[in-house]
Write a protein that holds these residues in place. Structure first.
Motif, mmCIF file in Angstrom:
data_model
loop_
_atom_site.group_PDB
_atom_site.id
_atom_site.type_symbol
_atom_site.label_atom_id
_atom_site.label_comp_id
_atom_site.label_asym_id
_atom_site.label_seq_id
_atom_site.Cartn_x
_atom_site.Cartn_y
_atom_site.Cartn_z
ATOM 1 N N GLU A 137 0.833 -1.207 0.000
ATOM 2 C CA GLU A 137 0.000 0.000 0.000
ATOM 3 C C GLU A 137 0.866 1.256 0.000
ATOM 4 O O GLU A 137 0.527 2.259 -0.644
ATOM 5 C CB GLU A 137 -0.936 -0.006 1.204
ATOM 6 C CG GLU A 137 -2.083 -1.007 1.071
ATOM 7 C CD GLU A 137 -2.938 -1.108 2.334
ATOM 8 O OE1 GLU A 137 -2.584 -0.469 3.350
ATOM 9 O OE2 GLU A 137 -3.942 -1.836 2.307
ATOM 10 N N ASP A 140 2.057 1.637 -3.491
ATOM 11 C CA ASP A 140 0.938 2.063 -4.339
ATOM 12 C C ASP A 140 0.704 3.567 -4.210
ATOM 13 O O ASP A 140 0.501 4.262 -5.215
ATOM 14 C CB ASP A 140 -0.322 1.293 -3.946
ATOM 15 C CG ASP A 140 -1.494 1.576 -4.875
ATOM 16 O OD1 ASP A 140 -1.441 1.132 -6.035
ATOM 17 O OD2 ASP A 140 -2.447 2.254 -4.443
ATOM 18 N N GLN A 175 -5.466 -6.560 -4.402
ATOM 19 C CA GLN A 175 -6.717 -6.023 -4.944
ATOM 20 C C GLN A 175 -6.886 -4.560 -4.550
ATOM 21 O O GLN A 175 -6.688 -4.178 -3.399
ATOM 22 C CB GLN A 175 -7.906 -6.829 -4.419
ATOM 23 C CG GLN A 175 -9.231 -6.434 -5.055
ATOM 24 C CD GLN A 175 -10.364 -7.367 -4.633
ATOM 25 O OE1 GLN A 175 -10.143 -8.358 -3.944
ATOM 26 N NE2 GLN A 175 -11.572 -7.038 -5.052
ATOM 27 N N GLY A 176 -7.241 -3.746 -5.531
ATOM 28 C CA GLY A 176 -7.476 -2.327 -5.290
ATOM 29 C C GLY A 176 -6.227 -1.465 -5.357
ATOM 30 O O GLY A 176 -6.335 -0.234 -5.333
ATOM 31 N N ASP A 178 -4.360 -0.159 -7.578
ATOM 32 C CA ASP A 178 -4.385 0.040 -9.023
ATOM 33 C C ASP A 178 -3.101 0.633 -9.577
ATOM 34 O O ASP A 178 -2.686 0.309 -10.700
ATOM 35 C CB ASP A 178 -5.565 0.932 -9.409
ATOM 36 C CG ASP A 178 -6.905 0.286 -9.091
ATOM 37 O OD1 ASP A 178 -6.942 -0.960 -8.950
ATOM 38 O OD2 ASP A 178 -7.916 1.009 -8.964
ATOM 39 N N HIS A 179 -2.456 1.523 -8.816
ATOM 40 C CA HIS A 179 -1.209 2.131 -9.302
ATOM 41 C C HIS A 179 -0.106 1.084 -9.365
ATOM 42 O O HIS A 179 0.708 1.078 -10.299
ATOM 43 C CB HIS A 179 -0.803 3.290 -8.394
ATOM 44 C CG HIS A 179 -1.896 4.276 -8.154
ATOM 45 N ND1 HIS A 179 -2.495 4.979 -9.170
ATOM 46 C CD2 HIS A 179 -2.531 4.650 -7.007
ATOM 47 C CE1 HIS A 179 -3.440 5.764 -8.662
ATOM 48 N NE2 HIS A 179 -3.480 5.574 -7.361
ATOM 49 N N ILE A 181 -0.591 -2.190 -9.723
ATOM 50 C CA ILE A 181 -0.939 -3.118 -10.798
ATOM 51 C C ILE A 181 -0.560 -2.527 -12.153
ATOM 52 O O ILE A 181 -0.014 -3.223 -13.030
ATOM 53 C CB ILE A 181 -2.431 -3.460 -10.728
ATOM 54 C CG1 ILE A 181 -2.701 -4.307 -9.475
ATOM 55 C CG2 ILE A 181 -2.880 -4.217 -11.978
ATOM 56 C CD1 ILE A 181 -4.163 -4.463 -9.135
ATOM 57 N N ALA A 182 -0.819 -1.225 -12.333
ATOM 58 C CA ALA A 182 -0.444 -0.566 -13.586
ATOM 59 C C ALA A 182 1.077 -0.557 -13.761
ATOM 60 O O ALA A 182 1.591 -0.733 -14.878
ATOM 61 C CB ALA A 182 -0.991 0.853 -13.618
ATOM 62 N N GLN A 185 2.149 -3.925 -14.971
ATOM 63 C CA GLN A 185 1.810 -4.095 -16.386
ATOM 64 C C GLN A 185 2.812 -3.375 -17.276
ATOM 65 O O GLN A 185 3.204 -3.897 -18.330
ATOM 66 C CB GLN A 185 0.386 -3.595 -16.638
ATOM 67 C CG GLN A 185 -0.687 -4.470 -16.006
ATOM 68 C CD GLN A 185 -2.073 -3.864 -16.079
ATOM 69 O OE1 GLN A 185 -2.236 -2.648 -16.303
ATOM 70 N NE2 GLN A 185 -3.093 -4.684 -15.871
#
Length: 203
Positions: A137, A140, A175-176, A178-179, A181-182, A185
């Motif tokens: 977190e 993130d 989960q959640g 998002d930064h 996870i991006a 990727q």
């Protein structure tokens, strides 16, 4: 320069960093057994990866190797633009991954090192996953308004990426985030990352 790596270990982060320099290097991919061989123990007596050889110079410990790669190939700007401030920011986030995130996985990889009662292994692992969630977190939030941990691409980013691969394999809840996870990727799509993973049989 020659890197000794084990597929998917933290040494893969150094492999990515070397890919990012654009300079020639060698990599020797070791199995777990080979890291304990007499030949390799002469290079790193702890039997761990990574290690690098640059001529007669031998270096171990991931954080030290990352700094050496950055200094050896300054044009890659893996420690920033050369200013003390950017190098410190890169080192700060490398330290976060090396000293906080990486060790937090140890109860997942080997719960028996922390408790002898096998019936408590699941509890130890769940506590580790909870701690890791909190650490991810932090990462993130750091990535909320920037594509890279230090604000620029640095030697901290490949190491964070490898811990994200570990998280996916050990049931850490992302989960959640998002930064984060991006970020993963983007790293998955990076040619240098892809080259390192392919060379280590991880593609």
């Amino acid at each position: 320069m020659k890197l000794y790596s084990k597929p998917g270990a933290c040494s893969t982060a150094d492999h990515i960093a070397l890919q990012w320099t654009g300079q020639p290097f060698q990599v020797q991919v070791l199995t777990a057994a080979e890291t304990k061989s007499p030949e390799y123990l002469k290079i790193n007596p702890t039997g761990a990866v990574p290690a690098v050889q640059d001529g007669d110079f031998v270096l171990t410990q991931n954080a030290a190797i990352m700094g050496y790669i950055a200094d050896r190939y300054p044009d890659a700007k893996l420690a920033g633009d050369g200013s003390p401030q950017q190098r410190a920011q890169a080192a700060r986030w490398l330290a976060f991954v090396n000293s906080d995130l990486h060790p937090a996985f140890k109860p997942l990889f080997g719960p028996g090192q922390f408790i002898h009662d096998e019936s408590k292994y699941d509890a130890v692992k769940q506590a580790a996953r909870k701690r890791l969630r909190g650490l991810f977190e932090i990462a993130d939030r750091q990535l909320a308004d920037k594509p890279w941990l230090a604000g620029f691409r640095s030697f901290a980013d490949p190491y964070l990426y490898i811990t994200l691969r570990w998280a996916a394999n050990t049931g850490v809840d992302l989960q959640g985030l998002d930064h984060l996870i991006a970020f993963k990727q983007r790293m998955d799509a990076d040619p240098g990352v892809q080259a390192a993973l392919k060379a280590e049989g991880l593609d």
